[in-house]
Design an enzyme around this catalytic site. Structure first.
Site, short mmCIF file in Angstrom:
data_model
loop_
_atom_site.label_atom_id
_atom_site.label_comp_id
_atom_site.label_asym_id
_atom_site.label_seq_id
_atom_site.Cartn_x
_atom_site.Cartn_y
_atom_site.Cartn_z
N LYS A 99 1.29 -2.40 20.51
CA LYS A 99 2.06 -1.96 19.35
C LYS A 99 3.56 -2.13 19.60
O LYS A 99 4.06 -1.80 20.68
CB LYS A 99 1.79 -0.48 19.04
N GLY A 105 4.54 0.40 8.99
CA GLY A 105 3.99 -0.23 7.80
C GLY A 105 2.85 -1.19 8.09
O GLY A 105 2.62 -2.14 7.33
N GLY A 106 2.13 -0.95 9.20
CA GLY A 106 1.00 -1.81 9.53
C GLY A 106 1.39 -3.10 10.22
O GLY A 106 0.52 -3.94 10.50
N HIS A 124 -8.55 7.65 10.01
CA HIS A 124 -7.10 7.82 9.96
C HIS A 124 -6.82 9.08 9.12
O HIS A 124 -7.03 9.08 7.91
CB HIS A 124 -6.48 6.58 9.31
N LYS A 145 -2.87 1.29 3.65
CA LYS A 145 -3.80 2.16 2.95
C LYS A 145 -4.04 1.71 1.50
O LYS A 145 -3.14 1.21 0.84
CB LYS A 145 -3.25 3.59 2.95
N ASN A 185 5.62 9.75 10.47
CA ASN A 185 6.32 9.10 9.37
C ASN A 185 7.39 10.07 8.86
O ASN A 185 7.08 11.13 8.31
CB ASN A 185 5.36 8.74 8.24
N ARG A 233 9.39 10.61 6.40
CA ARG A 233 9.76 10.40 4.99
C ARG A 233 8.65 10.93 4.11
O ARG A 233 7.62 11.40 4.59
CB ARG A 233 9.94 8.90 4.73
N VAL A 244 3.64 7.56 0.44
CA VAL A 244 3.16 7.05 -0.84
C VAL A 244 2.10 7.98 -1.42
O VAL A 244 2.06 8.25 -2.62
CB VAL A 244 2.56 5.63 -0.67
N ARG A 275 -4.40 3.15 -4.91
CA ARG A 275 -3.21 2.32 -5.10
C ARG A 275 -3.61 1.05 -5.85
O ARG A 275 -4.45 0.28 -5.40
CB ARG A 275 -2.59 1.94 -3.76
#
Length: 458
Positions: free
Chosen positions: A158, A164-165, A208, A237, A290, A292, A295, A338
């Site tokens: 990683k 963001g994936g 997840h 996601k 995260n 923030r 979504v 989404r």
């Protein structure tokens, strides 16, 4: 005291933040690129300022343009939404230097937790469980290879600055490790300007699950329950829900307590999310923070009755949280889908187009966060998200039925326009998902089953 809020974002999240600001009686400013000149947020805000051309690096990610827009309009607070500058420590630092309130954690906290390797080390110090792997970034390929061999395959490499994936590579065999390590480092350097990586065990069949947090500047923090976000494509996601099916109350409470403990240890202030992987035995391991608004925050709002944007603004203004952990009493089940302008049959390739007909679903306990309408041309410059359909019901079965009904009502048509709506109805009907036994590999299993030849019954 907050008087004027500049929303440094676009699309559905800009409109969503603007609506809460209006309810709170705050003056609002929208910023926009030339590609978004006729957007819903521009028409909704009290003032709107063009900050550059379509490419995000020249507009939404261009810090001087955003700061100048705040100066021009007399804004005293900047809400960054999600994406773009929302987790940019330099932007938060510039806001502070300019006397602007940044709606998010302090710059130093963003810098620490934005570095995935540093965040991993901080959470280890706070006692959160981690998957086996490096606690800090590894710069030597031989050292990384030795660790991978010790952990056992599969492992995942990683990017320390990833998100963001992006910036992740799964390695299933030692023969591929060195090439994959070098390739991941080079990709991380190209995308994030930071080639550092770390290594940890990879779980093929994990869930997840994330914990929504609110922390104030006075040392208080609460969690608002767990969200399952296991339905993903390319580590991003598609479906989120709360409560997380199959997780007992004791496990959720332990995850929530760990998340709050880790966040407070890092000096966190604001709304944020601590993400975990949960294995088949129910053991959870820290993944990332995260820093923030997520979504998928509406599902938490529907079960708690809290407006997370309003809470963000209050905390940013220096107010203490107006409730304790004991006051958080989630009710019912909520689900979010989404709707992206993507083609599931082409590995979810973006499909920007002109929307000629747009009919959004409605009815009891259906919420749609969207910025699109008939005649809207989807710009190719940004994320493909068109709408978030969110439903609530007293239980999960009711939420699934309501979501299927809402997706069936949705009409988004246009020349060459393809969305994920029909695909999501297929996912929601998948027996694994209906039973709550899904994990992050669900879509891969569905794809394999759909490609298998039908067996003759003759």
């Amino acid at each position: 005291m907050t008087r004027t809020v500049l929303v440094a974002n676009r699309g559905e999240i800009a409109l969503r933040v603007l609506r809460t600001c209006r309810e709170l009686g705050l003056r609002t400013v929208a910023v926009y690129s030339t590609a978004d000149a006729d957007s819903a947020a521009v028409h909704y805000a009290d003032l709107a300022v063009c900050i550059g051309p379509g490419p995000a690096r020249l507009s939404y990610n261009h810090i001087p343009s955003v700061i100048e827009a705040a100066r021009m309009t007399g804004a005293d607070t900047i809400h960054p939404g999600y994406g773009f500058l929302s987790e940019n420590a330099d932007f938060a630092e510039v806001c502070a230097a300019e006397g602007l309130t940044f709606v998010g954690p302090p710059a130093a906290v963003l810098a620490r937790l934005g570095d995935k390797a540093v965040a991993r080390a901080l959470m280890a110090e706070a006692g959160l469980p981690l998957l086996p792997g490096s606690v800090t970034a590894i710069d030597d390929v031989d050292e990384a290879f030795a660790l991978a061999e010790d952990i056992g395959y599969p492992v995942i490499i990683k990017a320390a600055a990833g998100g963001g994936g992006r910036g992740m590579t799964v390695v299933r065999d030692g023969a591929d490790f060195r090439d994959d390590y070098r390739r991941t480092r080079a990709g991380a350097q190209a995308v994030f300007g930071d080639g550092r990586v770390y290594v940890e065990r990879y779980l093929d069949s994990a869930r997840h699950v994330e914990i929504q947090l609110l922390c104030d500047a006075h040392g208080a923090g609460v969690h608002l329950g767990a969200r399952d976000c296991s339905v993903q494509r390319r580590h991003q996601k598609l479906v989120e829900e709360t409560p997380a099916p199959g997780l007992d109350g004791a496990t959720v409470a332990a995850m929530g307590e760990a998340a709050v403990r880790g966040a407070l240890a890092a000096g966190y202030v604001g709304a944020g999310t601590v993400e975990f992987l949960v294995d088949a035995e129910g053991n959870f391991s820290f993944m990332e923070v995260n820093c923030r608004l997520q979504v998928e925050h509406p599902v938490t709002e529907l079960v708690t009755g809290l407006d997370l944007v309003a809470e963000q603004l209050r905390v940013a203004a220096g107010e203490p949280l107006g409730f304790t952990q004991d006051d958080v009493t989630p009710r019912g089940a909520a689900l979010e889908c989404r709707i992206n302008a993507e083609d599931p049959d082409r590995d979810f390739a973006p499909a920007p187009a002109l929307i000629t007909r747009c009919v959004l679903p409605g009815g009891p306990f259906v919420r749609v966060d969207s910025h699109v309408s008939s005649g809207y041309r989807i710009p190719p410059d940004y994320d493909s998200l068109l709408a978030k359909i969110v439903v609530w019901a007293p239980d999960r079965a009711g939420a699934l039925a309501r979501m299927d009904r809402a997706l069936a009502e949705l009409e988004l048509t246009g020349d060459r326009l393809v969305t994920t709506a029909d695909f999501l109805r297929t996912v929601l009907a998948e027996p694994e998902f209906v039973a709550g036994h899904h994990d992050t590999a669900l879509l891969d299993r569905m794809r394999r089953r759909s490609s298998e030849p039908e067996r003759s019954t003759a």
